[in-house]
Design an enzyme around this catalytic site. Sequence first.
Site, PDB file in Angstrom:
ATOM      1  N   TRP A 108      57.218  26.887  54.815  1.00  0.00           N
ATOM      2  CA  TRP A 108      56.817  28.270  54.578  1.00  0.00           C
ATOM      3  C   TRP A 108      55.314  28.418  54.787  1.00  0.00           C
ATOM      4  O   TRP A 108      54.534  27.589  54.296  1.00  0.00           O
ATOM      5  CB  TRP A 108      57.168  28.684  53.146  1.00  0.00           C
ATOM      6  CG  TRP A 108      58.585  29.115  52.976  1.00  0.00           C
ATOM      7  CD1 TRP A 108      59.652  28.312  52.698  1.00  0.00           C
ATOM      8  CD2 TRP A 108      59.093  30.441  53.082  1.00  0.00           C
ATOM      9  NE1 TRP A 108      60.799  29.061  52.625  1.00  0.00           N
ATOM     10  CE2 TRP A 108      60.486  30.372  52.853  1.00  0.00           C
ATOM     11  CE3 TRP A 108      58.502  31.684  53.349  1.00  0.00           C
ATOM     12  CZ2 TRP A 108      61.299  31.505  52.884  1.00  0.00           C
ATOM     13  CZ3 TRP A 108      59.316  32.811  53.381  1.00  0.00           C
ATOM     14  CH2 TRP A 108      60.688  32.722  53.147  1.00  0.00           C
ATOM     15  N   HIS A 133      60.625  23.302  48.360  1.00  0.00           N
ATOM     16  CA  HIS A 133      61.430  24.195  49.188  1.00  0.00           C
ATOM     17  C   HIS A 133      61.251  23.911  50.677  1.00  0.00           C
ATOM     18  O   HIS A 133      61.298  24.818  51.506  1.00  0.00           O
ATOM     19  CB  HIS A 133      61.074  25.653  48.865  1.00  0.00           C
ATOM     20  CG  HIS A 133      61.424  26.034  47.463  1.00  0.00           C
ATOM     21  ND1 HIS A 133      62.641  26.543  47.108  1.00  0.00           N
ATOM     22  CD2 HIS A 133      60.705  25.920  46.320  1.00  0.00           C
ATOM     23  CE1 HIS A 133      62.660  26.759  45.807  1.00  0.00           C
ATOM     24  NE2 HIS A 133      61.497  26.379  45.306  1.00  0.00           N
ATOM     25  N   HIS A 158      63.057  29.837  40.446  1.00  0.00           N
ATOM     26  CA  HIS A 158      62.321  30.109  41.680  1.00  0.00           C
ATOM     27  C   HIS A 158      61.992  31.592  41.819  1.00  0.00           C
ATOM     28  O   HIS A 158      60.941  31.959  42.349  1.00  0.00           O
ATOM     29  CB  HIS A 158      63.160  29.638  42.868  1.00  0.00           C
ATOM     30  CG  HIS A 158      62.533  29.834  44.203  1.00  0.00           C
ATOM     31  ND1 HIS A 158      61.235  29.475  44.478  1.00  0.00           N
ATOM     32  CD2 HIS A 158      63.030  30.359  45.365  1.00  0.00           C
ATOM     33  CE1 HIS A 158      60.955  29.754  45.739  1.00  0.00           C
ATOM     34  NE2 HIS A 158      62.015  30.308  46.289  1.00  0.00           N
TER      35      HIS A 158
END
Length: 215
Positions: free
Chosen positions: A18, A48, A58
């Site tokens: 990410w 993640h 989360h």
Amino acid sequence: MGEWIDISQPLNNDLAHWPGDQAFNYQTPLTKDQTGSVNIGRVTTSAHVGTHADAPYHFQKDGKKILDLEIDRYIGPCRVVDLQMFNRIDANALKSKVTAYTERLLIRTSLPNDPKRFPEDVTPITADGARYMQTLGVQVVGVDTPSVDPITSKELVGHHALFEHDINILENVMLDHVDEGMYELIALPLPLQDADGSLVRAVIKPMKGANDHAK
């Protein structure tokens, strides 16, 4: 037939992550030459990255953490379906493939499995899709994308809807090389007591005599 199939993204230093999150990094700061006996590796990572499980913590301030989740949900029969012709995973899309009781559901979307490339967008799970999964008995859903919501989403409709219907989340399972059908699944999160997510080694094995009945 009959052998375990790895559906995990390989963890290496080229793995996409990410934007803004911690990338996966493996180093060997201590070598056998240095210690005289062993190599000792060190891993730095987000919870993640790669194939992973989400815990409610989360996306919820007081949600359950990984070690609070029922571990047996991640072991047992699962159904793999191909929904790559749909641009969202809603009730209509799911009804085209799944009508029978299903505790674990793995969904292939139109996103090619490319662990080195982080996608700009994904096929999201909708609120009515989550609601329909609950009517089937789904306890765990896995997708071949890094999120069950659009990448830029702040509302996280899919995450919250799945939580409301008591469905656990697996993300970044690799299904390009997997046929639709029934399998045995093992996708155990690590016992990270206070974590909002966990890396997972996910494997499936075809169920003998079951793959002629995908619905």
